[in-house]
Design a protein around this motif. Sequence first.
Motif, PDB file in Angstrom:
ATOM      1  N   GLN A   1      13.632  12.414 -51.552  1.00  0.00           N
ATOM      2  CA  GLN A   1      14.542  13.085 -50.281  1.00  0.00           C
ATOM      3  C   GLN A   1      15.325  14.115 -51.368  1.00  0.00           C
ATOM      4  OE1 GLN A   1      15.670  11.612 -47.024  1.00  0.00           O
ATOM      5  NE2 GLN A   1      15.183   9.377 -47.531  1.00  0.00           N
ATOM      6  N   CYS A   2      14.451  14.443 -52.491  1.00  0.00           N
ATOM      7  CA  CYS A   2      14.944  15.135 -53.600  1.00  0.00           C
ATOM      8  C   CYS A   2      14.679  16.735 -53.845  1.00  0.00           C
ATOM      9  CB  CYS A   2      15.113  14.761 -54.946  1.00  0.00           C
ATOM     10  SG  CYS A   2      16.766  13.638 -55.087  1.00  0.00           S
ATOM     11  N   PRO A   3      15.246  18.019 -53.486  1.00  0.00           N
ATOM     12  CA  PRO A   3      14.509  19.616 -52.579  1.00  0.00           C
ATOM     13  C   PRO A   3      13.786  19.819 -54.715  1.00  0.00           C
ATOM     14  CG  PRO A   3      16.898  18.979 -53.289  1.00  0.00           C
ATOM     15  CD  PRO A   3      16.937  18.061 -53.035  1.00  0.00           C
ATOM     16  N   THR A   4      12.703  21.024 -54.263  1.00  0.00           N
ATOM     17  CA  THR A   4      12.008  20.673 -55.445  1.00  0.00           C
ATOM     18  C   THR A   4      12.976  22.484 -56.034  1.00  0.00           C
ATOM     19  OG1 THR A   4      10.157  19.897 -55.492  1.00  0.00           O
ATOM     20  CG2 THR A   4      10.074  21.905 -56.267  1.00  0.00           C
TER      21      THR A   4
ATOM     22  N   SER B   1      27.701  31.432 -46.059  1.00  0.00           N
ATOM     23  CA  SER B   1      27.171  31.241 -46.898  1.00  0.00           C
ATOM     24  C   SER B   1      25.859  30.414 -46.353  1.00  0.00           C
ATOM     25  CB  SER B   1      27.511  29.548 -47.498  1.00  0.00           C
ATOM     26  OG  SER B   1      28.087  28.612 -46.556  1.00  0.00           O
ATOM     27  N   TYR B   2      25.365  30.414 -47.028  1.00  0.00           N
ATOM     28  CA  TYR B   2      23.142  29.705 -46.668  1.00  0.00           C
ATOM     29  C   TYR B   2      22.943  29.325 -47.858  1.00  0.00           C
ATOM     30  CZ  TYR B   2      17.939  29.562 -46.056  1.00  0.00           C
ATOM     31  OH  TYR B   2      16.876  29.244 -45.945  1.00  0.00           O
ATOM     32  N   TYR B   3      22.101  27.892 -47.153  1.00  0.00           N
ATOM     33  CA  TYR B   3      21.401  26.934 -48.115  1.00  0.00           C
ATOM     34  C   TYR B   3      20.424  26.427 -48.083  1.00  0.00           C
ATOM     35  CZ  TYR B   3      20.932  23.069 -50.805  1.00  0.00           C
ATOM     36  OH  TYR B   3      20.292  21.550 -51.632  1.00  0.00           O
ATOM     37  N   LEU B   4      19.328  27.171 -49.108  1.00  0.00           N
ATOM     38  CA  LEU B   4      17.655  26.537 -48.702  1.00  0.00           C
ATOM     39  C   LEU B   4      17.923  25.056 -49.246  1.00  0.00           C
ATOM     40  CD1 LEU B   4      14.749  26.719 -47.706  1.00  0.00           C
ATOM     41  CD2 LEU B   4      14.237  28.606 -49.338  1.00  0.00           C
ATOM     42  N   ALA B   5      16.769  24.255 -48.739  1.00  0.00           N
ATOM     43  CA  ALA B   5      16.166  23.408 -49.579  1.00  0.00           C
ATOM     44  C   ALA B   5      14.769  22.909 -49.413  1.00  0.00           C
ATOM     45  CB  ALA B   5      17.361  22.547 -49.632  1.00  0.00           C
ATOM     46  N   ALA B   6      14.235  22.986 -50.308  1.00  0.00           N
ATOM     47  CA  ALA B   6      12.665  23.001 -50.092  1.00  0.00           C
ATOM     48  C   ALA B   6      11.879  21.910 -50.701  1.00  0.00           C
ATOM     49  CB  ALA B   6      12.116  24.693 -49.749  1.00  0.00           C
ATOM     50  N   GLU B   7      10.660  21.208 -50.344  1.00  0.00           N
ATOM     51  CA  GLU B   7       9.486  20.641 -50.842  1.00  0.00           C
ATOM     52  C   GLU B   7      10.312  19.801 -51.240  1.00  0.00           C
ATOM     53  OE1 GLU B   7       6.339  20.934 -54.436  1.00  0.00           O
ATOM     54  OE2 GLU B   7       7.398  22.450 -53.497  1.00  0.00           O
ATOM     55  N   ARG B   8      10.817  18.620 -49.409  1.00  0.00           N
ATOM     56  CA  ARG B   8      10.725  17.213 -50.244  1.00  0.00           C
ATOM     57  C   ARG B   8      10.417  16.285 -49.829  1.00  0.00           C
ATOM     58  NH1 ARG B   8      16.324  17.160 -46.965  1.00  0.00           N
ATOM     59  NH2 ARG B   8      15.105  17.838 -45.428  1.00  0.00           N
ATOM     60  N   TYR B   9      10.728  14.991 -49.861  1.00  0.00           N
ATOM     61  CA  TYR B   9       9.576  14.339 -49.219  1.00  0.00           C
ATOM     62  C   TYR B   9       9.927  12.722 -48.876  1.00  0.00           C
ATOM     63  CZ  TYR B   9       5.952  17.529 -51.087  1.00  0.00           C
ATOM     64  OH  TYR B   9       5.169  18.102 -51.596  1.00  0.00           O
ATOM     65  N   ALA B  10       9.412  12.523 -47.993  1.00  0.00           N
ATOM     66  CA  ALA B  10       9.892  11.199 -47.349  1.00  0.00           C
ATOM     67  C   ALA B  10       9.067   9.804 -47.553  1.00  0.00           C
ATOM     68  CB  ALA B  10      10.614  11.194 -46.071  1.00  0.00           C
TER      69      ALA B  10
ATOM     70  N   ALA C   1       3.718   9.672 -48.246  1.00  0.00           N
ATOM     71  CA  ALA C   1       4.544  10.823 -48.821  1.00  0.00           C
ATOM     72  C   ALA C   1       4.278  11.988 -46.848  1.00  0.00           C
ATOM     73  CB  ALA C   1       4.619  11.735 -49.647  1.00  0.00           C
ATOM     74  N   LEU C   2       6.261  11.363 -46.915  1.00  0.00           N
ATOM     75  CA  LEU C   2       5.911  12.693 -45.831  1.00  0.00           C
ATOM     76  C   LEU C   2       6.474  13.877 -46.098  1.00  0.00           C
ATOM     77  CD1 LEU C   2       5.128  14.053 -42.828  1.00  0.00           C
ATOM     78  CD2 LEU C   2       7.253  12.222 -42.472  1.00  0.00           C
TER      79      LEU C   2
ATOM     80  N   ARG D   1      17.583  21.599 -36.331  1.00  0.00           N
ATOM     81  CA  ARG D   1      18.666  20.580 -36.311  1.00  0.00           C
ATOM     82  C   ARG D   1      17.146  20.253 -38.283  1.00  0.00           C
ATOM     83  NH1 ARG D   1      21.753  17.236 -32.346  1.00  0.00           N
ATOM     84  NH2 ARG D   1      23.214  19.018 -31.590  1.00  0.00           N
ATOM     85  N   TYR D   2      18.418  20.338 -39.270  1.00  0.00           N
ATOM     86  CA  TYR D   2      17.327  19.533 -39.873  1.00  0.00           C
ATOM     87  C   TYR D   2      18.007  18.145 -40.135  1.00  0.00           C
ATOM     88  CZ  TYR D   2      21.461  20.883 -42.763  1.00  0.00           C
ATOM     89  OH  TYR D   2      23.049  20.651 -43.478  1.00  0.00           O
ATOM     90  N   GLN D   3      17.442  17.383 -41.258  1.00  0.00           N
ATOM     91  CA  GLN D   3      18.020  16.194 -41.958  1.00  0.00           C
ATOM     92  C   GLN D   3      17.712  16.026 -43.483  1.00  0.00           C
ATOM     93  OE1 GLN D   3      15.008  13.606 -40.480  1.00  0.00           O
ATOM     94  NE2 GLN D   3      15.673  13.294 -38.654  1.00  0.00           N
ATOM     95  N   ASN D   4      19.090  15.494 -43.662  1.00  0.00           N
ATOM     96  CA  ASN D   4      19.513  15.020 -45.025  1.00  0.00           C
ATOM     97  C   ASN D   4      18.875  14.162 -45.800  1.00  0.00           C
ATOM     98  OD1 ASN D   4      21.133  17.538 -46.241  1.00  0.00           O
ATOM     99  ND2 ASN D   4      22.865  16.910 -44.909  1.00  0.00           N
ATOM    100  N   TRP D   5      18.262  13.166 -44.615  1.00  0.00           N
ATOM    101  CA  TRP D   5      18.047  11.866 -44.318  1.00  0.00           C
ATOM    102  C   TRP D   5      17.653  11.352 -43.975  1.00  0.00           C
ATOM    103  CZ3 TRP D   5      19.206  10.498 -50.299  1.00  0.00           C
ATOM    104  CH2 TRP D   5      20.147  11.385 -49.278  1.00  0.00           C
ATOM    105  N   TYR D   6      15.668  11.275 -44.260  1.00  0.00           N
ATOM    106  CA  TYR D   6      14.847  11.418 -43.030  1.00  0.00           C
ATOM    107  C   TYR D   6      15.180  10.143 -41.862  1.00  0.00           C
ATOM    108  CZ  TYR D   6      10.465  10.070 -40.828  1.00  0.00           C
ATOM    109  OH  TYR D   6       9.399   9.763 -39.922  1.00  0.00           O
ATOM    110  N   GLY D   7      15.508  10.897 -41.216  1.00  0.00           N
ATOM    111  CA  GLY D   7      15.190   9.304 -39.384  1.00  0.00           C
ATOM    112  C   GLY D   7      16.783  10.156 -38.827  1.00  0.00           C
ATOM    113  N   TYR D   8      17.663  11.303 -39.570  1.00  0.00           N
ATOM    114  CA  TYR D   8      19.558  11.113 -39.231  1.00  0.00           C
ATOM    115  C   TYR D   8      18.735  12.514 -39.003  1.00  0.00           C
ATOM    116  CZ  TYR D   8      20.569   6.699 -39.529  1.00  0.00           C
ATOM    117  OH  TYR D   8      20.060   4.976 -39.630  1.00  0.00           O
ATOM    118  N   ASP D   9      19.099  13.658 -37.874  1.00  0.00           N
ATOM    119  CA  ASP D   9      19.844  14.544 -37.846  1.00  0.00           C
ATOM    120  C   ASP D   9      20.917  15.968 -38.343  1.00  0.00           C
ATOM    121  OD1 ASP D   9      16.643  15.043 -36.910  1.00  0.00           O
ATOM    122  OD2 ASP D   9      17.918  15.194 -34.633  1.00  0.00           O
TER     123      ASP D   9
END
Length: 386
Positions: A288-291, A311-320, A327-328, A365-373
């Motif tokens: 769950q940490c971005p590359t 402001s805009y924040y992008l976090a990409a390539e994360r895996y749960a 890995a998803l 919506r995105y998820q900071n932590w898998y399963g929680y929008d």
Amino acid sequence: NSSSVLGKDLIRKEENLNTILAKIGCRSMPTDKFIYDANINYGLFFIPQGFLEHQFGINTMFNFMLKNKDYRIAFDFGMNNLLYGKMKNGVENLPKYSSAVHFSPRFLMTKKQLLLRAGIKTAFAIKREKTRVANISPDIEVEYFINPKMVSIYAGVGGDFELNSLQEVYNQNCFANEAKMLPDTYIPADFYAGVKVKPITFFFIDAYVHYKLIKDQHFFVNQIYSLESNEKRFSNCFESEFYDTDLLKVGLNLNYNYKEKFSASIKAQYNGWFLKEEAKTAGEKAWQCPTWELNIGGDYNITSDIRVSASYYLAAERYAKMVDGSALKMRNIHDINLSASYSYSSWLSAYLQVNNLLGLVPKLRYQNWYGYDVVGSIMAGVIFSF
């Protein structure tokens, strides 16, 4: 959060978490020959159905000039104490007391074309489970100004010791299993170097690279429970897996500030996690940490009373991590925030904020932590100053 997943050691369907913070201190003016900053702080983190965590800390900083005004000696000293208590029907197996003491002396030199800091960081853990007693790291940095107004290069090696209290873990992930103690994180070395450039007035560039050696870095994964049929499912909270790892960071900061009228910034960063061979062979990742990370922001003063920002924040390539250990790839984070403020007078102002604009639409919506929008929000308010 269906009641079917509720059980021992899991987050209850209705949970009350409470925090009390207090701090008092004194400090000198930054221009004094002898600079000091001392404070005492207290924190209380508790769950009525679970536990109490008392945090009591003393932190001091002293910095004084030698006979030659270009040289200074400084040191930090502090102690953080954690005391635990069990509430009625609360969690078991929490330690009664633990502490960490830190002391960091350093020498500072300031020349026209050269800045130097040379010191050491020490932290000693007392009665901290799964944590080494002595945690020592260097604190060295050199910055050389090739052209004092335009270009400088810098390099150094640092380190850190992170006290993973229950409060700290909760601040990182509010869905974490609050009764699980984690080992403290130790960074014995953080090598870094970079270049700062100011090619024109108001414009600043900082390109850098970091390489960290990390002991007991923790990553959050969805906690698993088993049905009577031995089928495995996710619970409604997270637990931590921790590994020794290296972390490579390569980044670029661009900042533009036109007087006090307009400012803009862009920060792009690559995070390369290199888990040790045993964890890597087992298929583990930096869960769950971005590359890749990107931050873009700006603000503009339309008039002396009206200010807008975005402001805009992008976090990409994360895996749960899934139930079967696979890995998803998670959806990228696209966090857009807008705000405006109006100052009617020195004592009265109003503001409007839109947080996570895309989160106002369920499908986006995105998820900071898998399963929680992460849901968007709109806030408006009035500020009185006395």
